[in-house]
Motif scaffolding. Structure first.
Motif, PDB file in Angstrom:
ATOM      1  N   VAL A  57       0.885  -1.163   0.000  1.00  0.00           N
ATOM      2  CA  VAL A  57       0.000   0.000   0.000  1.00  0.00           C
ATOM      3  C   VAL A  57       0.923   1.213   0.000  1.00  0.00           C
ATOM      4  O   VAL A  57       1.733   1.381   0.920  1.00  0.00           O
ATOM      5  CB  VAL A  57      -0.920   0.035   1.223  1.00  0.00           C
ATOM      6  N   ALA A  58       0.855   2.027  -1.037  1.00  0.00           N
ATOM      7  CA  ALA A  58       1.796   3.124  -1.214  1.00  0.00           C
ATOM      8  C   ALA A  58       1.063   4.442  -1.412  1.00  0.00           C
ATOM      9  O   ALA A  58      -0.056   4.476  -1.941  1.00  0.00           O
ATOM     10  CB  ALA A  58       2.691   2.864  -2.422  1.00  0.00           C
ATOM     11  N   ARG A  59       1.718   5.515  -1.003  1.00  0.00           N
ATOM     12  CA  ARG A  59       1.320   6.853  -1.457  1.00  0.00           C
ATOM     13  C   ARG A  59       2.112   7.124  -2.728  1.00  0.00           C
ATOM     14  O   ARG A  59       3.332   6.981  -2.747  1.00  0.00           O
ATOM     15  CB  ARG A  59       1.635   7.915  -0.400  1.00  0.00           C
ATOM     16  N   VAL A  60       1.413   7.507  -3.773  1.00  0.00           N
ATOM     17  CA  VAL A  60       2.039   7.686  -5.079  1.00  0.00           C
ATOM     18  C   VAL A  60       2.070   9.166  -5.410  1.00  0.00           C
ATOM     19  O   VAL A  60       1.047   9.861  -5.326  1.00  0.00           O
ATOM     20  CB  VAL A  60       1.278   6.917  -6.173  1.00  0.00           C
ATOM     21  N   CYS A  61       3.252   9.634  -5.793  1.00  0.00           N
ATOM     22  CA  CYS A  61       3.470  11.057  -6.069  1.00  0.00           C
ATOM     23  C   CYS A  61       4.193  11.186  -7.398  1.00  0.00           C
ATOM     24  O   CYS A  61       5.207  10.517  -7.627  1.00  0.00           O
ATOM     25  CB  CYS A  61       4.312  11.647  -4.925  1.00  0.00           C
ATOM     26  N   GLU A  62       3.673  12.011  -8.297  1.00  0.00           N
ATOM     27  CA  GLU A  62       4.317  12.222  -9.598  1.00  0.00           C
ATOM     28  C   GLU A  62       5.419  13.263  -9.488  1.00  0.00           C
ATOM     29  O   GLU A  62       5.259  14.299  -8.848  1.00  0.00           O
ATOM     30  CB  GLU A  62       3.270  12.682 -10.626  1.00  0.00           C
ATOM     31  N   VAL A  70       5.780   5.848  -1.835  1.00  0.00           N
ATOM     32  CA  VAL A  70       6.146   5.988  -0.422  1.00  0.00           C
ATOM     33  C   VAL A  70       5.619   4.765   0.322  1.00  0.00           C
ATOM     34  O   VAL A  70       4.403   4.552   0.407  1.00  0.00           O
ATOM     35  CB  VAL A  70       5.567   7.283   0.171  1.00  0.00           C
ATOM     36  N   VAL A  71       6.538   3.967   0.848  1.00  0.00           N
ATOM     37  CA  VAL A  71       6.199   2.686   1.469  1.00  0.00           C
ATOM     38  C   VAL A  71       7.073   2.481   2.704  1.00  0.00           C
ATOM     39  O   VAL A  71       8.104   3.143   2.864  1.00  0.00           O
ATOM     40  CB  VAL A  71       6.409   1.505   0.490  1.00  0.00           C
ATOM     41  N   GLU A  73      10.008   1.197   4.890  1.00  0.00           N
ATOM     42  CA  GLU A  73      11.355   0.812   4.487  1.00  0.00           C
ATOM     43  C   GLU A  73      11.566  -0.697   4.561  1.00  0.00           C
ATOM     44  O   GLU A  73      12.328  -1.256   3.767  1.00  0.00           O
ATOM     45  CB  GLU A  73      12.388   1.517   5.374  1.00  0.00           C
ATOM     46  N   SER A  74      10.904  -1.355   5.502  1.00  0.00           N
ATOM     47  CA  SER A  74      11.106  -2.794   5.685  1.00  0.00           C
ATOM     48  C   SER A  74      10.645  -3.609   4.479  1.00  0.00           C
ATOM     49  O   SER A  74      11.024  -4.769   4.327  1.00  0.00           O
ATOM     50  CB  SER A  74      10.379  -3.286   6.936  1.00  0.00           C
ATOM     51  N   LEU A  75       9.839  -3.002   3.599  1.00  0.00           N
ATOM     52  CA  LEU A  75       9.319  -3.718   2.429  1.00  0.00           C
ATOM     53  C   LEU A  75      10.084  -3.410   1.146  1.00  0.00           C
ATOM     54  O   LEU A  75       9.891  -4.087   0.133  1.00  0.00           O
ATOM     55  CB  LEU A  75       7.845  -3.375   2.211  1.00  0.00           C
ATOM     56  N   ILE A  76      10.936  -2.381   1.162  1.00  0.00           N
ATOM     57  CA  ILE A  76      11.486  -1.852  -0.082  1.00  0.00           C
ATOM     58  C   ILE A  76      12.291  -2.887  -0.859  1.00  0.00           C
ATOM     59  O   ILE A  76      12.097  -3.064  -2.069  1.00  0.00           O
ATOM     60  CB  ILE A  76      12.322  -0.578   0.195  1.00  0.00           C
ATOM     61  N   ASP A  77      13.222  -3.569  -0.211  1.00  0.00           N
ATOM     62  CA  ASP A  77      14.076  -4.512  -0.936  1.00  0.00           C
ATOM     63  C   ASP A  77      13.254  -5.579  -1.649  1.00  0.00           C
ATOM     64  O   ASP A  77      13.461  -5.861  -2.842  1.00  0.00           O
ATOM     65  CB  ASP A  77      15.064  -5.179   0.023  1.00  0.00           C
TER      66      ASP A  77
END
Length: 291
Positions: A57-62, A70-71, A73-77
């Motif tokens: 679940v992310a906040r999406v910014c153009e 925007v997510v 950090e523990s999920l990024i990799d």
């Protein structure tokens, strides 16, 4: 159940999606339509597997060169590795923004309205729903080399997480990835699903639930007292049967109590509930949740 070492959602970071095909790529992957974004607004979106279960679940910014996701950090990799599998021959690059960008919370003062984006020097402000007493809130994304303002708030700070819980914003942790269809996270009520756009992973499952199904599990806000539950903890009914799953929790000033978000069976939501080490009481969400 999850083990006791599991943590609340980590601080937030950025996955940057750039390249000539970035918009088409994300339109084909996310539940929301980036073609309807502009640089003056942001929205929530999920990324799902083929079974319609939310992996992100992310906040999406153009941005000028693409998009920021925007997510936690523990999920990024893991997310970058899985998203990369869908790039194929598209002209798209995925970059871990932790190398260059810092995200903090801001509260009070001259901040953009909810869902709006404003640039302030090198910083980008994403307006959020107001906090307690109507105080403005925002996420500030700025280059790592910039100093952190004294009034900034870490995005994994308990009081910041409590405000996100009060706003009814779902967040996934490693223990809860891949467990829920987006509607179970209330994302249809948070305008995070575009039911009119083209295909994306899991779309058939999500559309079938929307048009033909019945939502038997959804996200609720609850108050806890006892030991703070961790993401993935079981919620139990008065018979000791599993009634749901904790998404994340935050303590109040009194450490033995606080609030949380959990996905519950709708049939059990009004019954006495508990986790292994805490009692639960129902709370309210700030947006309508029609039957």
């Amino acid at each position: 159940m999850t083990d006791s070492t599991a943590a609340a959602p980590s601080a937030l970071g950025v996955i940057a999606v750039t390249g000539p095909d970035a918009a088409d790529f994300l339109r084909a992957q996310l539940t929301n339509d980036v073609m309807r974004l502009g640089q003056d607004r942001h929205f929530l979106a999920a990324w799902c597997d083929a079974k319609g279960r939310a992996q992100m679940v992310a906040r999406v910014c153009e941005r000028d060169d693409g998009y920021w996701l925007v997510v936690p950090e523990s999920l990024i990799d893991g997310l970058i590795k899985r998203l990369q599998m869908y790039v194929l021959r598209a002209a798209v690059k995925l970059h871990d923004g932790r190398d260059t960008l810092r995200i903090v919370g801001r509260r009070g003062g001259d901040l953009p309205a909810a869902s709006r984006v404003r640039t302030a020097g090198d910083a980008v402000l994403l307006g959020l729903s107001a906090g307690a007493g109507g105080e403005p809130r925002a996420l500030e994304i700025s280059p790592n080399e910039h100093g952190v303002a004294q009034d900034s708030i870490a995005t994994d700070a308990p009081d910041w997480l409590a405000e996100e819980i009060d706003a009814g914003i779902p967040a996934l942790a490693p223990a809860t990835q891949g467990l829920f269809v987006p509607q179970m996270l209330n994302l249809h009520w948070l305008q995070a699903i575009d039911f009119d756009k083209g295909c994306y992973p899991g779309q058939e499952v999500i559309a079938r639930l929307h048009y033909r199904g019945k939502l038997t599990r959804r996200m609720y806000r609850l108050f806890w007292q006892g030991e703070m539950p961790v993401p993935g903890s079981d919620v139990l009914d008065d018979q000791g049967e599993r009634a749901g799953t904790v998404l994340y929790a935050a303590p109040s000033a009194e450490q033995s109590r606080g609030t949380l978000l959990a996905v519950l069976k709708t049939s059990a939501a009004q019954q006495p509930l508990a986790t292994a080490n805490a009692t639960l009481e129902p709370g309210e969400l700030p947006y309508p949740t029609p039957v």
